[in-house]
Design a protein around this motif. Structure first.
Motif, PDB file in Angstrom:
ATOM      1  N   THR A 217       0.826  -1.212   0.000  1.00 45.72           N
ATOM      2  CA  THR A 217       0.000   0.000   0.000  1.00 45.72           C
ATOM      3  C   THR A 217       0.861   1.264   0.000  1.00 45.72           C
TER       4      THR A 217
ATOM      5  N   TYR B 110      -5.234  -2.185  10.102  1.00 47.68           N
ATOM      6  CA  TYR B 110      -6.407  -2.488  10.925  1.00 47.68           C
ATOM      7  C   TYR B 110      -7.083  -3.771  10.428  1.00 47.68           C
ATOM      8  N   SER B 111      -7.171  -3.938   9.106  1.00 44.92           N
ATOM      9  CA  SER B 111      -7.770  -5.140   8.538  1.00 44.92           C
ATOM     10  C   SER B 111      -6.936  -6.379   8.877  1.00 44.92           C
TER      11      SER B 111
ATOM     12  N   PRO C  95      -3.491   6.803   4.568  1.00 41.01           N
ATOM     13  CA  PRO C  95      -4.775   6.145   4.862  1.00 41.01           C
ATOM     14  C   PRO C  95      -4.879   4.699   4.372  1.00 41.01           C
ATOM     15  N   PRO C  96      -4.442   4.347   3.141  1.00 38.31           N
ATOM     16  CA  PRO C  96      -4.526   2.942   2.722  1.00 38.31           C
ATOM     17  C   PRO C  96      -3.728   2.003   3.621  1.00 38.31           C
TER      18      PRO C  96
ATOM     19  N   GLN D 108      -3.125   2.545   6.865  1.00 40.73           N
ATOM     20  CA  GLN D 108      -3.907   2.461   8.106  1.00 40.73           C
ATOM     21  C   GLN D 108      -5.009   1.415   7.967  1.00 40.73           C
ATOM     22  N   TYR D 109      -5.739   1.500   6.863  1.00 41.62           N
ATOM     23  CA  TYR D 109      -6.824   0.539   6.649  1.00 41.62           C
ATOM     24  C   TYR D 109      -6.288  -0.881   6.578  1.00 41.62           C
TER      25      TYR D 109
END
Length: 251
Positions: free
Chosen positions: A43, A153-154, A146-147, A149-150
């Protein structure tokens, strides 16, 4: 009499040490990596995040070598590129016990960027390679994207789900269901119905039984046509699991 070492032999030994170090830790070759679809580092594309990638290293981890120790803080954050790793948890009795097996694409040190000590211990049971970066680089560079971070978390949520899959498996009454289910979970980690089989001893420790029980039930799965041995260390599942692959963490 003290044996003298010639400058030539000393230089040769030094070069060998340098070669071993270089072989153990190298720059990642992401374009050729089969784990790339699952890797959250993807990412952060080049060249926009060249400063982040300057910290990245790929290293080999031997069987039995600690990847992470419960309760400790480290300066490394990584992704398993190749290999099968047992995850252990230290209980009230003070004894580390294996609770599951995990593999390609899973995170090592995922609590570290959040300032938390390791929740589990991780030890490879097959030859393993890990791509790592400094935790500070994750905090200062990656977590602002942001990508990423996502993705992290995923990945953490998926890891928790993986813990639940093994917990559910251990509550099956039939050892045939336990052994078959464990092989499916391992195949999902590999992303392939063909995979390296862990030793019967390692699998027995995770499932809370004896290695003879594992061997007997693998033989039953073979007789039923649900599993095929390629050689001593490799096998192929011949039936599909009902669940989707739990190993894919990057959406």
């Amino acid at each position: 009499m003290t044996q003298q070492t010639s400058p030539k032999s000393s230089m040769s030994a030094s070069k060998k040490r340098e070669r071993r170090t270089a072989e153990k830790s190298t720059k990642p070759l992401c374009e050729q990596c089969s784990t790339r679809p699952r890797c959250l580092f993807r990412t952060l594309p080049m060249p926009e995040y060249e400063s982040f990638w300057s910290f990245a290293r790929e290293r080999s981890v031997a069987v039995g070598e600690s990847l992470e120790t419960q309760g400790t803080r480290t300066q490394k954050f990584g992704v398993i590129k190749v290999g099968l790793v047992k995850v252990l948890r230290n209980g009230p009795d003070g004894v580390d016990k294996p609770i599951m097996l995990t593999g390609k694409g899973r995170l090592v040190g995922f609590t570290q960027p959040f300032g938390q000590a390791a929740a589990f211990s991780m030890v490879p049971i097959t030859p393993t390679r890990v791509c790592e970066v400094d935790v500070q680089a994750v905090i200062d560079i990656a977590m602002r994207h942001p990508p990423f971070q996502y993705a992290i978390y995923s990945a953490v949520a998926d890891f928790i789900g993986h813990v639940g899959d093994w917990s559910h498996l251990l509550r099956q009454e039939s050892y045939l269901a336990k052994v078959g289910g464990a092989l499916h979970l391992i195949a999902a980690e590999e992303g392939n119905h063909a995979f390296r089989i862990p030793s019967h001893t390692e699998l027995a420790q995770v499932l809370g039984t004896r290695r003879e029980t594992i061997a007997r039930h693998i033989a039953i799965l073979i007789e039923k046509g649900q599993f095929t041995k390629v050689d001593r260390w490799h096998g192929v599942l011949t039936i599909s699991d009902r669940r989707s692959n739990p190993g894919s963490v990057v959406r």
